[in-house]
Design a protein around this motif. Sequence first.
Motif, PDB file in Angstrom:
ATOM      1  N   GLU A  55      46.148  35.977  45.403  1.00 54.37           N
ATOM      2  CA  GLU A  55      45.252  35.735  44.287  1.00 54.37           C
ATOM      3  C   GLU A  55      44.099  34.889  44.817  1.00 54.37           C
ATOM      4  O   GLU A  55      44.317  33.791  45.326  1.00 54.37           O
TER       5      GLU A  55
ATOM      6  N   HIS B 177      54.539  37.764  34.920  1.00 58.19           N
ATOM      7  CA  HIS B 177      55.000  36.467  35.426  1.00 58.19           C
ATOM      8  C   HIS B 177      56.102  35.989  34.488  1.00 58.19           C
ATOM      9  O   HIS B 177      55.827  35.634  33.345  1.00 58.19           O
TER      10      HIS B 177
ATOM     11  N   VAL C 224      49.485  40.110  35.261  1.00 58.88           N
ATOM     12  CA  VAL C 224      48.386  40.224  36.214  1.00 58.88           C
ATOM     13  C   VAL C 224      48.232  41.696  36.574  1.00 58.88           C
ATOM     14  O   VAL C 224      49.216  42.368  36.886  1.00 58.88           O
TER      15      VAL C 224
ATOM     16  N   LYS D 149      46.954  44.299  39.250  1.00 57.97           N
ATOM     17  CA  LYS D 149      46.644  44.318  40.672  1.00 57.97           C
ATOM     18  C   LYS D 149      46.412  45.752  41.134  1.00 57.97           C
ATOM     19  O   LYS D 149      46.946  46.697  40.578  1.00 57.97           O
TER      20      LYS D 149
END
Length: 81
Positions: A16, A44, A51, A53
């Motif tokens: 990150e 999470h 998140v 990605k």
Amino acid sequence: MAIGDVVPGCSVVFREWRPHWVNVWRIKSTTVEHVGRNRVMIQHPKKGTAVRKSLTAKRIEIVTRGGRDLVAEWREVPVLR
């Protein structure tokens, strides 16, 4: 595997990028969802956040409990014409 698949209990490692430093996240058991072409959503578990990605990032690893490499399965190679 198709877009929309949800796999619980995955081990995930990713970077990150923050201003002035880089965090390396290692999550032992989390849920991963394949949300689009070369995109995944990583939950999470402790933070309660998600998140998004890219599977084409320099450093991303997603491995299931059975040892399957989801990055290799879900990554789509671009077609050059």
